[in-house]
Design an enzyme around this catalytic site. Structure first.
Site, short mmCIF file in Angstrom:
data_model
loop_
_atom_site.label_atom_id
_atom_site.label_comp_id
_atom_site.label_asym_id
_atom_site.label_seq_id
_atom_site.Cartn_x
_atom_site.Cartn_y
_atom_site.Cartn_z
N CYS A 136 -1.28 7.42 6.34
CA CYS A 136 0.18 7.39 6.43
C CYS A 136 0.83 8.04 5.21
O CYS A 136 1.66 8.96 5.35
CB CYS A 136 0.68 5.96 6.63
SG CYS A 136 -0.12 4.74 5.56
N1 LIG Z 1 -1.35 0.10 9.29
C1 LIG Z 1 -1.03 1.36 9.05
O1 LIG Z 1 0.15 1.67 8.79
C2 LIG Z 1 -2.07 2.44 9.12
C3 LIG Z 1 -1.64 3.76 8.95
C4 LIG Z 1 -2.60 4.78 9.00
C5 LIG Z 1 -3.94 4.47 9.18
N2 LIG Z 1 -4.32 3.18 9.31
C6 LIG Z 1 -5.74 2.93 9.50
O2 LIG Z 1 -5.95 2.58 10.87
C7 LIG Z 1 -7.02 1.64 10.97
C8 LIG Z 1 -6.49 0.38 11.67
O3 LIG Z 1 -5.41 -0.12 10.89
P1 LIG Z 1 -4.56 -1.40 11.29
O4 LIG Z 1 -3.42 -1.45 10.36
O5 LIG Z 1 -4.32 -1.41 12.76
O6 LIG Z 1 -5.61 -2.54 10.90
P2 LIG Z 1 -5.65 -4.06 11.40
O7 LIG Z 1 -4.29 -4.50 11.79
O8 LIG Z 1 -6.37 -4.81 10.33
O9 LIG Z 1 -6.55 -3.97 12.68
C9 LIG Z 1 -7.90 -3.55 12.66
C10 LIG Z 1 -8.57 -4.13 13.85
O10 LIG Z 1 -9.92 -3.68 13.92
C11 LIG Z 1 -10.66 -4.69 14.59
N3 LIG Z 1 -12.05 -4.63 14.20
C12 LIG Z 1 -12.57 -4.73 12.95
N4 LIG Z 1 -13.90 -4.54 12.99
C13 LIG Z 1 -14.22 -4.30 14.28
C14 LIG Z 1 -15.43 -4.04 14.98
N5 LIG Z 1 -16.59 -3.95 14.31
N6 LIG Z 1 -15.40 -3.84 16.32
C15 LIG Z 1 -14.23 -3.90 16.97
N7 LIG Z 1 -13.04 -4.16 16.39
C16 LIG Z 1 -13.05 -4.38 15.06
C17 LIG Z 1 -10.02 -6.00 14.14
O11 LIG Z 1 -9.92 -6.79 15.28
P3 LIG Z 1 -10.74 -8.13 15.52
O12 LIG Z 1 -11.15 -8.65 14.18
O13 LIG Z 1 -9.75 -8.96 16.25
O14 LIG Z 1 -11.87 -7.68 16.34
C18 LIG Z 1 -8.60 -5.62 13.76
O15 LIG Z 1 -7.64 -6.11 14.67
C19 LIG Z 1 -7.49 1.35 9.53
O16 LIG Z 1 -8.60 2.14 9.24
C20 LIG Z 1 -6.29 1.76 8.68
O17 LIG Z 1 -6.64 2.17 7.38
C21 LIG Z 1 -3.41 2.16 9.30
#
Ligand SMILES: NC(=O)c1ccc[n+]([C@@H]2O[C@H](COP(=O)([O-])OP(=O)(O)OC[C@H]3O[C@@H](n4cnc5c(N)ncnc54)[C@H](OP(=O)(O)O)[C@@H]3O)[C@@H](O)[C@H]2O)c1
Length: 337
Positions: free
Chosen positions: A149
């Protein structure tokens, strides 16, 4: 035209929910498979806001099952977890848009700032999914490294000025993000009491997005600019405002340079007054403003971190990978007021 079946792995997180919201209404994609690490619930049990709208069963994430149901998968997972799935999915001929950092950096930088890379085989074929610089490559890609981001807002702001910058002058980037940028996992700084009516810098000059910004600017300009990146947390749910301070070699007409550079851009809006977070919240737009005092430039860019900084940019990339119009299904109306 038959619809294209897609999967979302990591559907319980913030970016996973944004992907669901965009893809539910997408004219050419159908969500066939959504998964978390455990599965066993419905989409609306994960996200009550989806009740009566999207009730699909959530599966326990399994790449072989994805391949039975979908031809393209979005990975909304933490880094390291993402590369495990990407590797297997690519071998099963499923295209991948990875929202994590796993394929964004060159190997050495990735291993220095994240962890050992477990899919070196596919790292070199990943395309950095910033459509303003790599549209043609994205159209032919199997694996997209969706940009971070902060890097999205920073690079888009600096890009038009790269040919004019003083190569000896460091670039300073002062960036501010809403709390959703850190994902749904609770951290001490994300507690209501810590961030409400508060604001602070975190990881100044050592945030992991600094090498991502520096690497991409170097790859584009063939010069290793010194990048100094200072992120701050804001008491907002979503949104990102980035101030970049630049020095040019000669005095340029910065507004004209910015307007000309983005004259044909679909998702960059050049603004005549300083940009604000709210005008981009809920959209894929990056709004950019520039002003100058001689050779000193102030560039201000704003995005929605969950959309242009993650999920809507991921869907733009998927559109391009599938030969669709880049605007298909992409949100363009801001959450205003
Ligand atoms: N938030 C932002 O603004 C943003 C912006 C750009 C990029 N990103 C990137 O996008 C990715 C996701 O971000 P997010 O903010 O959505 O994170 P989040 O809210 O922490 O969600 C990540 C999800 O991944 C799931 N997970 C973790 N390990 C897993 C596995 N082995 N198998 C299946 N599901 C699994 C978890 O779900 P469960 O534990 O419920 O399974 C969790 O809900 C990250 O790499 C982050 O750095 C985020």
């Amino acid at each position: 035209m038959p619809k294209i079946d897609v999967a979302i792995i990591g559907a319980s997180g913030y970016t996973g929910l944004e992907l669901i919201k965009i893809l539910i209404n997408h004219p050419h994609f159908t969500i066939r498979y959504i998964a978390t690490s455990e599965g066993g619930v419905s989409a609306s049990e994960l996200h009550p806001s989806l009740a009566c709208v999207f009730e699909q069963d959530v599966q326990k994430a399994d790449a072989k099952e994805v391949a039975k149901h979908a031809t393209l998968a979005f990975l909304a997972l933490p880094h390291k977890a993402a590369m495990g799935f990407a590797k297997e999915l690519l071998d099963l001929h499923v295209k991948v848009v990875d929202l994590s950092a796993d394929y964004r950096l060159e190997l050495e930088a990735y291993e220095k700032h994240y962890c050992e890379h477990e899919d070196k085989e596919h790292l070199s074929e990943a395309v950095y999914g910033l459509p303003e610089i790599h549209k043609a490559r994205i159209q032919n890609a199997r694996l997209i490294a969706n940009p971070g981001c902060y890097p999205t807002a920073s690079i888009l702001g600096i890009l038009p000025f790269l040919p004019y910058l003083n190569k000896e002058a460091p670039i300073f980037i002062d960036a501010k993000s809403g709390v959703s940028g850190a994902g749904k996992k609770l951290t001490p700084t994300a507690h209501f009491v810590a961030i409400n009516e508060n604001m602070f810098a975190y990881n100044p000059l050592k945030h992991r997005h600094e090498p991502e910004i520096a690497e991409k600017l170097r790859q584009i300009s063939a010069h290793a600019f010194e990048v100094n990146f200072i992120p701050h947390l804001l008491p907002l749910t979503r949104g990102m405002l980035v101030s970049s301070y630049l020095q040019t070699d000669e005095t340029i007409d910065a507004k004209a340079v910015l307007r000309a550079y983005y004259a044909d851009a679909t998702f960059v809006r050049v603004r005549e007054t300083p940009v604000e977070i709210k005008a981009t919240a809920g959209t894929n737009f990056c709004d950019i403003f520039v002003t100058q005092k001689g050779k000193s430039l102030f560039v201000s860019s704003a995005i929605d971190n969950l959309l242009r900084g993650a999920s809507s940019q991921a869907v733009v990339n998927a559109n391009l990978m599938c030969g669709l119009d880049e605007t298909a299904g992409i949100p363009m109306i801001a959450y205003v007021p």
